[in-house]
Design a protein around this motif. Structure first.
Motif, PDB file in Angstrom:
ATOM      1  N   TYR A 295       0.833  -1.201   0.000  1.00  0.00           N
ATOM      2  CA  TYR A 295       0.000   0.000   0.000  1.00  0.00           C
ATOM      3  C   TYR A 295       0.870   1.254   0.000  1.00  0.00           C
ATOM      4  O   TYR A 295       0.423   2.329  -0.423  1.00  0.00           O
ATOM      5  N   ARG A 296       2.105   1.110   0.467  1.00  0.00           N
ATOM      6  CA  ARG A 296       3.082   2.204   0.421  1.00  0.00           C
ATOM      7  C   ARG A 296       4.355   1.612  -0.201  1.00  0.00           C
ATOM      8  O   ARG A 296       5.158   1.011   0.499  1.00  0.00           O
ATOM      9  N   TYR A 297       4.484   1.775  -1.490  1.00  0.00           N
ATOM     10  CA  TYR A 297       5.560   1.093  -2.215  1.00  0.00           C
ATOM     11  C   TYR A 297       6.908   1.699  -1.862  1.00  0.00           C
ATOM     12  O   TYR A 297       7.129   2.897  -2.020  1.00  0.00           O
ATOM     13  N   GLY A 298       7.811   0.850  -1.376  1.00  0.00           N
ATOM     14  CA  GLY A 298       9.128   1.315  -0.951  1.00  0.00           C
ATOM     15  C   GLY A 298      10.235   1.011  -1.932  1.00  0.00           C
ATOM     16  O   GLY A 298      11.413   1.109  -1.569  1.00  0.00           O
ATOM     17  N   GLY A 299       9.882   0.623  -3.163  1.00  0.00           N
ATOM     18  CA  GLY A 299      10.896   0.298  -4.150  1.00  0.00           C
ATOM     19  C   GLY A 299      11.177  -1.191  -4.243  1.00  0.00           C
ATOM     20  O   GLY A 299      12.030  -1.632  -5.015  1.00  0.00           O
ATOM     21  N   PHE A 300      10.444  -1.992  -3.453  1.00  0.00           N
ATOM     22  CA  PHE A 300      10.574  -3.448  -3.458  1.00  0.00           C
ATOM     23  C   PHE A 300       9.265  -4.011  -2.915  1.00  0.00           C
ATOM     24  O   PHE A 300       8.496  -3.299  -2.257  1.00  0.00           O
ATOM     25  N   PRO A 301       8.969  -5.301  -3.191  1.00  0.00           N
ATOM     26  CA  PRO A 301       7.705  -5.871  -2.709  1.00  0.00           C
ATOM     27  C   PRO A 301       7.585  -5.777  -1.190  1.00  0.00           C
ATOM     28  O   PRO A 301       8.548  -5.979  -0.456  1.00  0.00           O
TER      29      PRO A 301
ATOM     30  N   SER B  56      17.470   2.736  -0.845  1.00  0.00           N
ATOM     31  CA  SER B  56      18.743   3.189  -0.270  1.00  0.00           C
ATOM     32  C   SER B  56      19.098   2.440   1.007  1.00  0.00           C
ATOM     33  O   SER B  56      20.236   2.544   1.486  1.00  0.00           O
ATOM     34  N   LEU B  57      18.144   1.702   1.551  1.00  0.00           N
ATOM     35  CA  LEU B  57      18.379   0.965   2.795  1.00  0.00           C
ATOM     36  C   LEU B  57      18.456  -0.542   2.550  1.00  0.00           C
ATOM     37  O   LEU B  57      18.193  -1.339   3.447  1.00  0.00           O
ATOM     38  N   ARG B  58      18.845  -0.922   1.351  1.00  0.00           N
ATOM     39  CA  ARG B  58      18.949  -2.351   1.039  1.00  0.00           C
ATOM     40  C   ARG B  58      20.368  -2.892   1.238  1.00  0.00           C
ATOM     41  O   ARG B  58      20.602  -4.080   1.031  1.00  0.00           O
ATOM     42  N   ASN B  59      21.275  -2.030   1.625  1.00  0.00           N
ATOM     43  CA  ASN B  59      22.664  -2.480   1.839  1.00  0.00           C
ATOM     44  C   ASN B  59      23.251  -1.676   2.996  1.00  0.00           C
ATOM     45  O   ASN B  59      24.196  -0.915   2.837  1.00  0.00           O
ATOM     46  N   VAL B  60      22.678  -1.864   4.171  1.00  0.00           N
ATOM     47  CA  VAL B  60      23.056  -1.082   5.349  1.00  0.00           C
ATOM     48  C   VAL B  60      24.157  -1.821   6.100  1.00  0.00           C
ATOM     49  O   VAL B  60      24.006  -2.993   6.455  1.00  0.00           O
ATOM     50  N   ASN B  61      25.245  -1.123   6.345  1.00  0.00           N
ATOM     51  CA  ASN B  61      26.372  -1.693   7.085  1.00  0.00           C
ATOM     52  C   ASN B  61      26.265  -1.272   8.549  1.00  0.00           C
ATOM     53  O   ASN B  61      26.223  -0.091   8.875  1.00  0.00           O
ATOM     54  N   ILE B  62      26.221  -2.273   9.440  1.00  0.00           N
ATOM     55  CA  ILE B  62      26.133  -2.026  10.878  1.00  0.00           C
ATOM     56  C   ILE B  62      27.443  -2.449  11.507  1.00  0.00           C
ATOM     57  O   ILE B  62      27.825  -3.624  11.435  1.00  0.00           O
ATOM     58  N   LYS B  63      28.165  -1.480  12.119  1.00  0.00           N
ATOM     59  CA  LYS B  63      29.463  -1.761  12.728  1.00  0.00           C
ATOM     60  C   LYS B  63      29.364  -1.669  14.252  1.00  0.00           C
ATOM     61  O   LYS B  63      28.674  -0.803  14.785  1.00  0.00           O
ATOM     62  N   TYR B  64      30.094  -2.550  14.908  1.00  0.00           N
ATOM     63  CA  TYR B  64      30.115  -2.542  16.364  1.00  0.00           C
ATOM     64  C   TYR B  64      31.337  -3.316  16.847  1.00  0.00           C
ATOM     65  O   TYR B  64      32.025  -3.984  16.068  1.00  0.00           O
ATOM     66  N   ARG B  65      31.629  -3.214  18.128  1.00  0.00           N
ATOM     67  CA  ARG B  65      32.735  -3.930  18.747  1.00  0.00           C
ATOM     68  C   ARG B  65      32.174  -5.022  19.657  1.00  0.00           C
ATOM     69  O   ARG B  65      31.252  -4.779  20.434  1.00  0.00           O
ATOM     70  N   ASP B  66      32.719  -6.231  19.523  1.00  0.00           N
ATOM     71  CA  ASP B  66      32.205  -7.336  20.323  1.00  0.00           C
ATOM     72  C   ASP B  66      32.827  -7.340  21.714  1.00  0.00           C
ATOM     73  O   ASP B  66      33.632  -6.463  22.075  1.00  0.00           O
ATOM     74  N   GLY B  67      32.480  -8.345  22.515  1.00  0.00           N
ATOM     75  CA  GLY B  67      32.945  -8.405  23.886  1.00  0.00           C
ATOM     76  C   GLY B  67      34.440  -8.591  24.024  1.00  0.00           C
ATOM     77  O   GLY B  67      35.017  -8.269  25.077  1.00  0.00           O
ATOM     78  N   ALA B  68      35.087  -9.099  22.967  1.00  0.00           N
ATOM     79  CA  ALA B  68      36.543  -9.279  22.995  1.00  0.00           C
ATOM     80  C   ALA B  68      37.281  -8.050  22.463  1.00  0.00           C
ATOM     81  O   ALA B  68      38.503  -8.070  22.338  1.00  0.00           O
ATOM     82  N   GLY B  69      36.530  -7.003  22.110  1.00  0.00           N
ATOM     83  CA  GLY B  69      37.144  -5.787  21.606  1.00  0.00           C
ATOM     84  C   GLY B  69      37.411  -5.802  20.115  1.00  0.00           C
ATOM     85  O   GLY B  69      38.051  -4.882  19.590  1.00  0.00           O
TER      86      GLY B  69
ATOM     87  N   GLY C 167      30.867  -6.510  11.984  1.00  0.00           N
ATOM     88  CA  GLY C 167      29.917  -5.815  11.134  1.00  0.00           C
ATOM     89  C   GLY C 167      28.912  -6.784  10.548  1.00  0.00           C
ATOM     90  O   GLY C 167      29.138  -7.995  10.491  1.00  0.00           O
ATOM     91  N   MET C 168      27.783  -6.241  10.131  1.00  0.00           N
ATOM     92  CA  MET C 168      26.771  -7.037   9.446  1.00  0.00           C
ATOM     93  C   MET C 168      26.141  -6.173   8.364  1.00  0.00           C
ATOM     94  O   MET C 168      26.082  -4.940   8.478  1.00  0.00           O
ATOM     95  N   THR C 169      25.703  -6.796   7.306  1.00  0.00           N
ATOM     96  CA  THR C 169      25.035  -6.103   6.205  1.00  0.00           C
ATOM     97  C   THR C 169      23.579  -6.519   6.189  1.00  0.00           C
ATOM     98  O   THR C 169      23.271  -7.717   6.181  1.00  0.00           O
ATOM     99  N   ARG C 170      22.676  -5.546   6.199  1.00  0.00           N
ATOM    100  CA  ARG C 170      21.251  -5.822   6.276  1.00  0.00           C
ATOM    101  C   ARG C 170      20.520  -5.218   5.076  1.00  0.00           C
ATOM    102  O   ARG C 170      20.955  -4.223   4.495  1.00  0.00           O
ATOM    103  N   ASP C 171      19.384  -5.838   4.745  1.00  0.00           N
ATOM    104  CA  ASP C 171      18.579  -5.449   3.595  1.00  0.00           C
ATOM    105  C   ASP C 171      17.164  -5.184   4.065  1.00  0.00           C
ATOM    106  O   ASP C 171      16.479  -6.092   4.564  1.00  0.00           O
ATOM    107  N   LEU C 172      16.699  -3.942   3.928  1.00  0.00           N
ATOM    108  CA  LEU C 172      15.371  -3.579   4.409  1.00  0.00           C
ATOM    109  C   LEU C 172      14.275  -4.364   3.699  1.00  0.00           C
ATOM    110  O   LEU C 172      13.212  -4.600   4.277  1.00  0.00           O
ATOM    111  N   SER C 173      14.514  -4.790   2.470  1.00  0.00           N
ATOM    112  CA  SER C 173      13.472  -5.505   1.739  1.00  0.00           C
ATOM    113  C   SER C 173      13.188  -6.879   2.342  1.00  0.00           C
ATOM    114  O   SER C 173      12.161  -7.494   2.039  1.00  0.00           O
ATOM    115  N   ASP C 174      14.084  -7.386   3.204  1.00  0.00           N
ATOM    116  CA  ASP C 174      13.809  -8.647   3.884  1.00  0.00           C
ATOM    117  C   ASP C 174      12.641  -8.503   4.856  1.00  0.00           C
ATOM    118  O   ASP C 174      11.940  -9.469   5.150  1.00  0.00           O
ATOM    119  N   GLY C 175      12.451  -7.281   5.367  1.00  0.00           N
ATOM    120  CA  GLY C 175      11.323  -7.003   6.246  1.00  0.00           C
ATOM    121  C   GLY C 175      11.286  -7.913   7.454  1.00  0.00           C
ATOM    122  O   GLY C 175      12.305  -8.259   8.043  1.00  0.00           O
TER     123      GLY C 175
END
Length: 843
Positions: free
Chosen positions: A230-236, A300-313, A317-325
């Motif tokens: 109902y609100r097309y975001g550029g992907f199903p 523009s949010l289909r290849n979002v890079n998320i960076k962080y530091r784990d417990g060992a320092g 990183g992870m790559t996420r795709d908004l179209s996965d919903g």
């Protein structure tokens, strides 16, 4: 799996499984078979009126007419659903009295509020053939309601109980929505249905059932669907489906039914959008974000890079795709047995689900801001980081390092931030119910007693990362960078990085496992003909065990950007937690039928809801056992196809947790808290009716009026509760309902039906202090169908006049202070006018 969980699960499984074969081998054949609670009786009871086909099983010891029960319940058949033609399960529930819905989040992840219950999803427990698919109301970014239960042709009917005995027949239940699935019978039947929508909807439903031998039957069906949205975001928006199947065997004294289900479905979550310029709320943002079709979801949010530091320092990183919903995958298997042993009715149910939920969504946070003011707020920090030679800040499209500049003044003059949320969870849930029901006579009337035990063990993992993105103000926005320039135009550094305003401001990881057992009993005492009293009690014991990983704030050390300065990182600690809550619920009701057409009932109930399992996989959770006292008085009238059910209700929560955590634009975290603990009270009336003065016309409708308000709130951090006490509860309407007229007639050999749907929702508020209102709204929908032999053609339209209406508000920020305007300028609008064509064939 932990040893104590295995033991609890094995005990529950043994009770439910062994009861069926052992009893079947030792039982004497009963004179009459029990009623199969998964399908309506073939012939209604003699002397019935409007309830002739309205046989209900939910919240009752045995199947009976709707008119005869002492609580509010609706039963929606496939024929009812065809005329309602809902866009989602929540949309379907919105036709029921006492349930207010916000069906604007998409196909799933919507909000339902049960009358008298001031909380999202309103302790509405979904069941399938009498068992939940997952024990708790909410998992990790999935709800066990419409998130796991999808309506299709394998759903025979839906029964919805509000109040009444719901706390006895389900855990944490102020209401129950029980999906009764199709079972096979001696006559083969099937249906196939194709749905096409002007919003890019393509859906195929199918169902087939019938005999496979003497006294053995099957049913199988499901759906496949793809939808642009109902609100097309550029992907199903939606893609996937489900399949359900069962085998049933009739025994001499009952039946046994084995079921299986598999769901694999993606659903994009629609979140609030800005609709007006906060600098001047009279200026619409419709030229940039269309009210009916606009969305902040974007390619523009289909290849979002998320960076962080784990417990060992170590950097991760992870790559996420908004179209996965919201990607839900799970398998469920269940066994249902019923048998009658010389008047002793034995019911045993066992079900288990195992699945995975992945969640990607772009959440609204703060209002749009003037682009110049927004940049100026970062100028000092940029000079501190990149040197005094920083002359100005300017915008560019993300990742171009200034090569592709963006000038907000050529558009709205605004920029805004939003929060990308990524979540992963593996989950499991096994639950079983064993009960025995017996009728017996006494010197004063007849008793129908049911005693049972319910047990469950369940759990989930938790892995979440949130980070803030900078975007332009428009539908399907592009991400932006805010760059630091020298006087000569050289890029000296960046406030953002590839569109990221703040990396991983929230990082959660943990797991939780739970086991619980409940004992319940209910007695329906028919004192004289027409006078019945029923009473029930349910006591539950829980055991939670889990862990959470604490975090701290760190700078990831990239000197070229400010985006990684306030990142959350695991400390390396592990916080082990346990909790053992217990609750006891009870209900007492009385029903008196003055005649076969008029009756009245009254009821008092106590609902206790324990802290949910997630408290042991969270850092510093608020642990409150919610308790509500519910009062109901009902009147009912039934004359053939005409009926009227009216229920007055009063619910008082004490204690009630009205605490909120709001988004902090400085840290990017939900760390602004306002703890209010006190009371909430809701009183009102719900009315459900049908008038059919002639054979070709009928008017169905439901109306709810209520007065939801806060009372006696207390705050330990210095906030003044007097400004909240007596206010209307957030997002709760005082008045809502719908009317559904229909005209049915024959045109030659064709059966024609023309129907409409008029809905209204009253004024609501987005904040505790009732400073910003969401105005009431009304919508009109209509449809028509033609039945010719086995074929059916239907056209349905929603919101035909493009009525404006807001839901939700912007819950990340506006619950404390509103939105700075008398009427909301940020929210989740209604979907615009849309149409669906449905073609089906039955056999």
């Amino acid at each position: 799996m932990k040893r104590h969980q295995l033991a609890a699960g094995a005990a529950t499984a043994a009770l439910c499984i062994l009861a069926a074969p052992v009893a079947a081998q030792t039982a004497k054949p009963a004179a009459t078979a029990t009623v199969d609670t998964t399908t309506p009786p073939a012939d209604p009871p003699q002397g019935s009126d409007d309830g002739a086909t309205d046989i209900i099983v939910t919240g009752s010891a045995r199947a009976q007419r709707r008119f005869d029960v002492s609580y509010a319940i609706n039963s929606l058949s496939q024929a009812d659903v065809q005329k309602i033609a809902p866009k989602s399960f929540a949309d379907l529930l919105g036709t029921v009295p006492g349930i207010q819905v916000e069906a604007t989040g998409g196909e799933v992840q919507n909000i339902t509020r049960v009358r008298g219950i001031p909380t999202d999803r309103g302790y509405l427990i979904f069941q399938q053939d009498g068992l939940p698919l997952y024990h708790e109301i909410d998992g990790v970014f999935f709800n066990s309601g419409e998130g796991m239960n999808r309506y299709d042709l394998m759903t025979e009917r839906v029964e919805i109980v509000r109040g009444g005995p719901a706390p006895i027949y389900a855990s944490s239940a102020a209401a129950i929505a029980n999906n009764i699935t199709v079972s096979g019978g001696p006559v083969a039947r099937g249906n196939a249905q194709l749905t096409l929508g002007d919003t890019g909807l393509y859906r195929l439903d199918a169902m087939q059932s019938g005999p496979i031998g003497d006294n053995s039957y099957f049913a199988i069906g499901g759906f496949l669907r793809q939808h642009d949205g109902y609100r097309y975001g550029g992907f199903p928006s939606d893609k996937g489906g489900q399949i359900r199947a069962n085998l049933k065997r009739d025994l001499a004294n009952g039946f046994v039914k084995v079921s299986a289900e598999y769901v694999n479905d993606h659903n994009v979550f629609y979140l609030p959008i800005p609709i007006a310029d906060p600098r001047n709320p009279s200026v619409s943002l419709n030229p940039y974000i269309d009210y009916f079709t606009g969305t902040l979801n974007s390619p523009s949010l289909r290849n979002v890079n998320i960076k962080y530091r784990d417990g060992a320092g170590m950097m991760q990183g992870m790559t996420r795709d908004l179209s996965d919903g919201r990607h839900m995958r799970f398998f469920n298997a269940a066994v249902n047995y019923e048998g009658d042993f010389d008047g002793w009715k034995v019911s045993a149910k066992l079900g288990g689900s195992k699945g995975k939920s992945s969640f990607d969504a772009f959440y609204s946070t703060t209002n749009p801001a003037d682009a110049n003011t927004f940049a100026a707020n970062y100028l000092t920090a940029a000079r501190n980081a990149f040197g005094a030679s920083v002359a100005r800040l300017g915008y560019a499209f993300a990742g171009t390092n200034g090569a592709s500049a963006y000038d907000p003044s050529t558009a709205s003059g605004l920029v805004m931030s939003g929060q990308y949320r990524a979540s992963e969870s593996d989950f499991y849930s096994v639950q079983g119910d064993l009960s025995v029901t017996r009728r017996f006579m006494t010197g004063i009337g007849e008793h129908d007693v049911r005693v049972g035990v319910y047990g469950a063990f369940y759990g989930n993992t938790l892995d979440q990362a949130y980070q803030d993105m900078l975007i332009e103000v428009r539908s399907q926005p592009r991400t932006l960078d805010l760059l630091a320039y020298s006087a000569t135009g050289q890029v000296l550094g960046s406030v953002t990085q590839n569109g990221v305003l703040r990396y991983t401001t929230t990082r959660n990881k943990g797991a939780a496992d739970a086991q619980m057992i409940a004992f319940y009993a209910n007695d329906t005492w028919e004192i004289t003909n027409g006078l019945r009293v029923d009473a029930g009690v349910r006591t539950e014991r829980y055991g939670y065990k889990g862990f959470a990983l604490p975090t701290t704030q760190v700078n990831l050390g990239d000197a070229t950007t400010l985006a990684d300065d306030t990142t959350r990182a695991f400390t390396g600690q592990v916080l082990d937690q346990r909790l053992s809550p217990s609750v006891t619920n009870w209900t007492v009701g009385a029903n008196y039928d003055l005649t076969n057409h008029f009756g009245a009932y009254g009821r008092i109930s106590t609902l206790e809801v324990p802290p949910q399992m997630g408290v042991v996989s969270s850092i510093n959770p608020t642990i409150v056992k919610t308790k509500a006292r519910q009062y109901e008085v009902g009147l009912k009238a039934s004359f053939g196809p005409n009926y009227l059910y009216a229920t007055g209700f009063y619910t008082k929560f004490n204690p009630f947790n009205a605490s909120f955590a709001a988004f902090n634009p400085v840290t990017g975290r939900n760390d602004q808290t306002l703890p209010f603990i006190g009371e909430a009270s809701v009183k009102g009336v719900e009315v459900d009716g049908r008038v059919a003065p002639v054979r070709w016309f009928a008017l169905d409708g439901s109306v709810t009026w209520q007065n939801p308000e806060y009372a006696n709130l207390q705050n330990t951090s210095g906030a003044d509760p007097s400004a909240v006490n007596g206010n209307q509860i957030i997002r709760e309407a005082k008045f809502f309902g719908n009317l559904r007229p229909s005209v049915d007639f024959n045109l030659g050999e064709q059966r024609v039906s023309v129907f409409g749907r008029f809905e209204w929702v009253g004024r609501r508020y987005v904040d505790l202090f009732n400073r910003t209102a969401m105005p009431g709204y009304q919508t009109v929908g209509a449809g028509a169908s033609v039945d010719s032999g086995p074929w059916r053609l239907q056209v349905v339209g929603d919101n035909l006049f493009n009525a404006h209406g807001l839901t939700e508000g912007n819950t990340r920020t506006d619950q404390f202070a509103g939105q700075g305007s008398g009427e909301a300028i940020y929210g989740r609008p209604l979907f615009g006018r849309n149409f669906r064509l449905i073609v089906s064939r039955s056999w």
